[in-house]
Enzyme design. Sequence first.
Site, PDB file in Angstrom:
ATOM      1  N   GLU A 284       0.826  -1.209   0.000  1.00 24.03           N
ATOM      2  CA  GLU A 284       0.000   0.000   0.000  1.00 24.03           C
ATOM      3  C   GLU A 284       0.857   1.254   0.000  1.00 24.03           C
ATOM      4  O   GLU A 284       1.122   1.833   1.067  1.00 24.03           O
ATOM      5  CB  GLU A 284      -0.936   0.013   1.221  1.00 24.03           C
ATOM      6  CG  GLU A 284      -2.033  -1.015   1.156  1.00 24.03           C
ATOM      7  CD  GLU A 284      -3.095  -0.848   2.237  1.00 24.03           C
ATOM      8  OE1 GLU A 284      -2.909  -0.025   3.165  1.00 24.03           O
ATOM      9  OE2 GLU A 284      -4.116  -1.555   2.149  1.00 24.03           O
ATOM     10  N   GLU A 376      -6.054  -7.402  -1.183  1.00 22.37           N
ATOM     11  CA  GLU A 376      -6.426  -7.324   0.242  1.00 22.37           C
ATOM     12  C   GLU A 376      -7.724  -6.542   0.377  1.00 22.37           C
ATOM     13  O   GLU A 376      -7.911  -5.522  -0.278  1.00 22.37           O
ATOM     14  CB  GLU A 376      -5.318  -6.601   1.039  1.00 22.37           C
ATOM     15  CG  GLU A 376      -5.630  -6.464   2.520  1.00 22.37           C
ATOM     16  CD  GLU A 376      -4.601  -5.612   3.265  1.00 22.37           C
ATOM     17  OE1 GLU A 376      -3.379  -5.836   3.107  1.00 22.37           O
ATOM     18  OE2 GLU A 376      -5.040  -4.708   4.004  1.00 22.37           O
TER      19      GLU A 376
END
Length: 458
Positions: A284, A376
């Site tokens: 991320e 995710e």
Amino acid sequence: MRRFMALLAACATALGLMTLFGPQATAATGCRVDYTVTSQWQGGFQAGVKITNLGDPVSGWTLKFTLPDAGQKVVQGWNAAWAQSGSTVTAAGTDWNRELATGASVDAGFVGSFTGANPKPTAFTLNGVACTGSVDDTTPPPTGDGGTPVGVNGQLHVCGVHLCNQYDRPIQLRGMSTHGLQWFSQCYDNTSLDALAKDWKADLLRIAMYVQEDGYETDPAGFTSKVNSLVDMAEARGMYALIDFHTLTPGDPNYNLDRAKTFFASVAARNAAKKNVIYEIANEPNGVSWAAIKQYAEQVIPVIRAADPDAVVIVGTRGWSSLGVSDGSNETEIVNNPVKADNIMYTFHFYAASHKDDYRATVSRAATRLPLFVTEFGTVTYTGDGAVDHASTTAWLDLLDQMKISYANWTYSDAPEGSAALEPGTCGGSDYSSSAVLTESGALMKSRISTPDNFPTS
Ligand code: IDC
């Protein structure tokens, strides 16, 4: 009179046919219910209800049972539409689990209250048939790898905006992400991965290797070998393995560029011959521009390709892999300036209780222009904790199914947080399969992931 004769003739024909073919064959029925009180407190309890269809496939089901004590009440249930009338409780299949194949199970459950005693319910019926069946646990699992996700699909590649299998047909992989290996490695042993492959029928294990927070940077050799052994364990069960270089803080992946090159050179060389490996190069990115992420990707991807030329690589996106949305941007910055490499996809992450319609609108638009992979997501808020948002999770998963976007759910672990699929204390034990070990999020995810894949084979 004529009409009467015609009727007579029709009756005679019908009778004739009946004698010819005998009485109509009746559908096979049967069911089993595993009821477990997963926790109980003063005046309240939580129960898991695992329903297994032992008869012919059904396209709709209703479970009924009796609560023996007058004080027992269903307060709130999940994975079914729950209702109570007097002592009779009804749970009916909902949009996503209405169809139940032979041998298939649904993990539903509820929170209840009670005043006197809390005896086990009685008289379970499914579509009116008493559930007295027992599952034959001695049936051996299918042998060979022909029936597993990797056995059927083989080496994957990107075709157009899709992830495609060895027959060049788009597929969707559905699976689970580990929690941080530095904290939860006890959750990934043979028993837990057997449950993930056989009971959950997961196609994919995402291996979340944090780089910071006591992760890779503290012991590169140890974490590399841990990742490799999980790749092998997934391969042995016919599951794909997503190797996640779990950068998070700091958000600029270039901070870890040298570590990424070292790590990926090693895992790509070691796993090059395998068909089950997918590389995710930055979990991320945050607080960083798309240009900086792209620059990172264009340095790491050649390192992977040099060792393992045909594997799919997934690139993180701006704003915690939100395609830029959480930073006030969107997918156009990628569409206009894509990473210069073939066979790549872009990451999108969401947490269902935090990210809703505006994010879904972006994904449905972006998925027509970019190959996306939801490496995710959580059923709860972005903190990884809080209550399961059923409505938003269902809207998300329906969208991903419809667009054939692959996903991994955070997390297959027993962390004490709402996003974890397993009840605290499960890991390291011998039971990963009963409904007693599933949290509300785990039950929801298992019911979504364990439905048939129907991968195309020609
Ligand atoms: C969270 C874990 C939590 C842990 C924290 C550490 O759930 O137990 O303490 O990381 O950083 C992400 C990240 C993922 C987060 C998760 C939930 O990829 O590492 O896990 N999340 O906050 N992005 C959005 C949410």
